[in-house]
Every structure is written in C-alpha cells, then in structure tokens.
Design a protein around this motif. Structure first.
Motif, PDB file in Angstrom:
ATOM      1  N   PRO A 127       0.621  -1.228  -0.085  1.00 53.92           N
ATOM      2  CA  PRO A 127      -0.017  -0.084   0.038  1.00 53.92           C
ATOM      3  C   PRO A 127       0.933   1.242   0.022  1.00 53.92           C
ATOM      4  O   PRO A 127       1.872   1.301   0.666  1.00 53.92           O
ATOM      5  CB  PRO A 127      -0.715  -0.048   1.276  1.00 53.92           C
ATOM      6  CG  PRO A 127      -0.969  -1.725   1.712  1.00 53.92           C
ATOM      7  CD  PRO A 127       0.517  -2.371   1.245  1.00 53.92           C
ATOM      8  N   GLY A 128       0.652   2.188  -0.897  1.00 57.08           N
ATOM      9  CA  GLY A 128       1.313   3.541  -1.083  1.00 57.08           C
ATOM     10  C   GLY A 128       2.427   3.590  -1.854  1.00 57.08           C
ATOM     11  O   GLY A 128       3.298   4.531  -1.965  1.00 57.08           O
ATOM     12  N   ASN A 188      -1.686   5.515   1.734  1.00 55.67           N
ATOM     13  CA  ASN A 188      -1.330   4.032   2.006  1.00 55.67           C
ATOM     14  C   ASN A 188      -2.705   3.353   2.031  1.00 55.67           C
ATOM     15  O   ASN A 188      -2.812   2.009   2.073  1.00 55.67           O
ATOM     16  CB  ASN A 188      -0.733   3.916   3.391  1.00 55.67           C
ATOM     17  CG  ASN A 188       0.763   4.134   3.341  1.00 55.67           C
ATOM     18  OD1 ASN A 188       1.558   4.476   2.140  1.00 55.67           O
ATOM     19  ND2 ASN A 188       1.649   3.999   4.421  1.00 55.67           N
ATOM     20  N   ASP A 189      -3.655   3.901   2.239  1.00 62.01           N
ATOM     21  CA  ASP A 189      -5.104   3.204   2.166  1.00 62.01           C
ATOM     22  C   ASP A 189      -6.059   3.607   1.114  1.00 62.01           C
ATOM     23  O   ASP A 189      -7.406   3.430   0.965  1.00 62.01           O
ATOM     24  CB  ASP A 189      -5.730   3.309   3.285  1.00 62.01           C
ATOM     25  CG  ASP A 189      -5.952   4.701   4.203  1.00 62.01           C
ATOM     26  OD1 ASP A 189      -5.625   5.709   3.211  1.00 62.01           O
ATOM     27  OD2 ASP A 189      -6.546   4.924   4.973  1.00 62.01           O
ATOM     28  N   THR A 190      -5.383   4.465   0.207  1.00 64.01           N
ATOM     29  CA  THR A 190      -6.246   5.027  -0.736  1.00 64.01           C
ATOM     30  C   THR A 190      -5.801   4.889  -2.508  1.00 64.01           C
ATOM     31  O   THR A 190      -4.439   5.315  -2.490  1.00 64.01           O
ATOM     32  CB  THR A 190      -6.836   6.548  -0.660  1.00 64.01           C
ATOM     33  OG1 THR A 190      -7.268   6.829   0.496  1.00 64.01           O
ATOM     34  CG2 THR A 190      -7.711   6.946  -1.724  1.00 64.01           C
ATOM     35  N   LEU A 191      -6.644   4.219  -3.155  1.00 64.30           N
ATOM     36  CA  LEU A 191      -5.929   3.864  -4.670  1.00 64.30           C
ATOM     37  C   LEU A 191      -6.802   4.897  -5.462  1.00 64.30           C
ATOM     38  O   LEU A 191      -8.175   4.799  -5.648  1.00 64.30           O
ATOM     39  CB  LEU A 191      -6.045   2.383  -5.005  1.00 64.30           C
ATOM     40  CG  LEU A 191      -5.459   2.043  -6.245  1.00 64.30           C
ATOM     41  CD1 LEU A 191      -3.863   2.230  -6.264  1.00 64.30           C
ATOM     42  CD2 LEU A 191      -5.929   0.713  -6.603  1.00 64.30           C
ATOM     43  N   ILE A 241      -8.672  -0.806   2.051  1.00 57.24           N
ATOM     44  CA  ILE A 241      -8.316  -0.091   0.908  1.00 57.24           C
ATOM     45  C   ILE A 241      -9.305   0.671   0.014  1.00 57.24           C
ATOM     46  O   ILE A 241     -10.596   0.014  -0.095  1.00 57.24           O
ATOM     47  CB  ILE A 241      -7.647  -0.896  -0.228  1.00 57.24           C
ATOM     48  CG1 ILE A 241      -6.460  -1.594   0.562  1.00 57.24           C
ATOM     49  CG2 ILE A 241      -6.851  -0.018  -1.194  1.00 57.24           C
ATOM     50  CD1 ILE A 241      -5.695  -2.529  -0.407  1.00 57.24           C
ATOM     51  N   ASN A 261      -2.947   4.434  -9.217  1.00 55.26           N
ATOM     52  CA  ASN A 261      -2.008   5.185  -8.459  1.00 55.26           C
ATOM     53  C   ASN A 261      -2.213   5.388  -6.975  1.00 55.26           C
ATOM     54  O   ASN A 261      -3.665   5.684  -6.617  1.00 55.26           O
ATOM     55  CB  ASN A 261      -1.638   6.602  -8.941  1.00 55.26           C
ATOM     56  CG  ASN A 261      -1.205   6.468 -10.406  1.00 55.26           C
ATOM     57  OD1 ASN A 261       0.028   6.521 -10.605  1.00 55.26           O
ATOM     58  ND2 ASN A 261      -2.075   6.835 -11.383  1.00 55.26           N
ATOM     59  N   TRP A 262      -1.537   5.109  -6.088  1.00 50.86           N
ATOM     60  CA  TRP A 262      -1.714   5.215  -4.599  1.00 50.86           C
ATOM     61  C   TRP A 262      -1.749   6.624  -4.351  1.00 50.86           C
ATOM     62  O   TRP A 262      -0.730   7.295  -4.670  1.00 50.86           O
ATOM     63  CB  TRP A 262      -0.542   4.471  -3.776  1.00 50.86           C
ATOM     64  CG  TRP A 262      -0.874   2.780  -3.943  1.00 50.86           C
ATOM     65  CD1 TRP A 262      -0.043   2.071  -4.865  1.00 50.86           C
ATOM     66  CD2 TRP A 262      -1.593   1.927  -3.265  1.00 50.86           C
ATOM     67  NE1 TRP A 262      -0.495   0.781  -4.625  1.00 50.86           N
ATOM     68  CE2 TRP A 262      -1.509   0.843  -3.535  1.00 50.86           C
ATOM     69  CE3 TRP A 262      -2.696   2.612  -2.403  1.00 50.86           C
ATOM     70  CZ2 TRP A 262      -2.217  -0.285  -2.981  1.00 50.86           C
ATOM     71  CZ3 TRP A 262      -3.512   1.367  -1.785  1.00 50.86           C
ATOM     72  CH2 TRP A 262      -3.317   0.275  -2.095  1.00 50.86           C
ATOM     73  N   GLU A 279       6.205  -0.542  -8.433  1.00 50.69           N
ATOM     74  CA  GLU A 279       4.925  -1.223  -8.629  1.00 50.69           C
ATOM     75  C   GLU A 279       5.610  -2.626  -8.969  1.00 50.69           C
ATOM     76  O   GLU A 279       6.735  -2.754  -9.603  1.00 50.69           O
ATOM     77  CB  GLU A 279       4.133  -0.547  -9.600  1.00 50.69           C
ATOM     78  CG  GLU A 279       2.979   0.196  -8.882  1.00 50.69           C
ATOM     79  CD  GLU A 279       2.408   0.663  -9.913  1.00 50.69           C
ATOM     80  OE1 GLU A 279       1.169   1.275  -9.734  1.00 50.69           O
ATOM     81  OE2 GLU A 279       2.418   0.638 -11.315  1.00 50.69           O
TER      82      GLU A 279
END
Length: 253
Positions: free
Chosen positions: A167-168, A200-203, A247, A196-197, A174
């Motif tokens: 994450p992140g 750390n918890d959002t994409l 996520i 794209n991150w 990647e």
C-alpha cells in the motif's frame, strides 16, 4: 499463494481470498460497462472462484529452497500447479458451465506459449473442454464469451494489483505486472486503466469502474521471518493471526 517480502516479514495472501476480493469488486461494477446478458451470475461465480483450486494448497504453504521464501503462484512448480488448475475448473463446472468455460480460457491464456509436455497436454485438454461446453451445451457467440472473459480478467488484475503491491507504493516500485497499468476490456474504448496510490489506504483509478468510492477488505497474514526460521514455514504460518487491510478505491479527480 501471493507473497510479498518485507525486511523482517513475509506477507502472504491466499489465492482464493484474492478471488473472493475480485468477486467483491465485481459486485460494485458500474453496470454501464456490463454486457447485457443472462450470464451475470455465472460471470460473478467465475470471478469469485477462478482460483478455488488453490484452497487446499494454500492451507500449508510450500517453501522454495532456491529463493529462500515461500513459493508463490508464479514460481510454484508446474506439475502440481496444473493439477490444481484442472481441479479448480472441474469444481467450477459442477455449478456453472459458462463459469468453467471462462476459467478454462483464463488458465489456457497463461500456458499457450509453454513448450513442456505437461503444459501442452493441459492446453489440449482444456481446448477440448471449451469445445465440448460450447458445442454440446451453450453454443454462444465467440465475441459474447470474449466480452465476459475480459471482465473476469479486469477484476483478476485489479485484485492482484491490491495484493501484489505494498500500500502506498510509488509507480517506480510497483510490481512489474502493472507498471503500464491494467488492461481494460474493449468495451471501454480505451486500452489501459491507470492506478496510483494516493495514500497508504487510498488508490486512485483513471476510470469510473464503480458508481462511488469503494472500500474493500484484504485478508492477509504477515509472517515473521524469525518465526519461519525457528518453526518452519507451515507452523509459523499456522500460528500467525490473519489481519484485515482496508483499501478505498476512488476515481481520479
């Protein structure tokens, strides 16, 4: 098993849990992109269960002596891998012929270019299965099947992205599978989904795959390398508590 190595730990995600995550993502799919079809439930079953053959194998991970870490789905020996592939497709076929057809197409796509005899025999057997299901049972248009398979592939890839990347992580770091994005079905009219991150918890996603922001739960075990050294991989894995990672997926603003 899906494996991510950290400095002091090894993150391990069961293949079937990855499949269940792919199924959860599909349930929130923007219906604008879903082909008009009587096979939506069969497609969901295929996405959710495409890796069900791994279930028993992932209960007790196997150690890769050469790489000094657990085997993952990439480097798992081809002989037993083909056994679990066939077992999984057979299991899916007991519930849904169309789902089995999609899963068979999925696995054949991995193996078409292999030259070992076991893989060539597997591909031959699965092409026969596909022909049997099509000719004797379903008789569906090739493009109709292809559109549904592309959706399975999309959600397999998106779930894999969440499992294979820390994450992140930055684009440069990647997993190599996804450094050029994720292939989109042809119905989107664009070739790649950019991911794209943000945190750390959002994409962030470049396409509105979902009607709204979506938060999913990823199941994993973070196994300490020290515990593996002391107990061996099977006991260390069994003693490690499962954890849930949340996520959130958003469309790029």
């Amino acid at each position: 098993m899906i494996v991510r190595e950290q400095k002091d730990d090894i993150v391990m995600i069961k293949q079937h849990d990855h499949g269940l995550l792919a199924g959860t993502l599909f349930t929130k799919f923007n219906k604008e992109y879903l082909p008009s079809s009587d096979y939506k439930e069969d497609l969901f079953f295929a996405i959710r269960n495409h890796d069900c053959g791994w279930k028993l194998f992932d209960e007790e991970p196997f150690w890769n002596d050469q790489n000094d870490k657990p085997y993952d789905f990439n480097d798992f020996p081809i002989g037993p891998k083909l056994v679990l592939y066939e077992f999984g497709i057979n299991k899916v076929e007991k519930t849904s012929l169309f789902a089995a057809l999609l899963c068979s197409i999925h696995y054949v796509s991995f193996l078409r270019d292999r030259t070992d005899e076991a893989s060539k025999q597997f591909v031959q057997n699965e092409l026969f299965r596909q022909k049997r299901i099509q000719q004797e049972e379903l008789n569906l248009d090739e493009q109709f099947v292809k559109k549904h398979y592309q959706i399975l592939k999309l959600f397999d890839d998106l779930s894999l992205y969440l499992c294979l990347n820390e994450p992140g992580t930055t684009k440069e770091d990647e997993h190599f599978f996804f450094q050029n994005g994720i292939q989109l079905p042809t119905l989107f009219g664009r070739d790649r989904l950019e991911v794209n991150w943000k945190t750390n918890d959002t994409l962030f996603l470049s396409e509105a795959l979902f009607y709204d922001d979506l938060t999913v739960k990823l199941q994993q075990k973070v196994v300490e390398k020290e515990a593996i050294s002391k107990l061996g991989i099977k006991k260390a894995y069994a003693k490690t508590e499962e954890e849930i990672v949340s996520i959130t997926l958003k469309v790029t603003s």
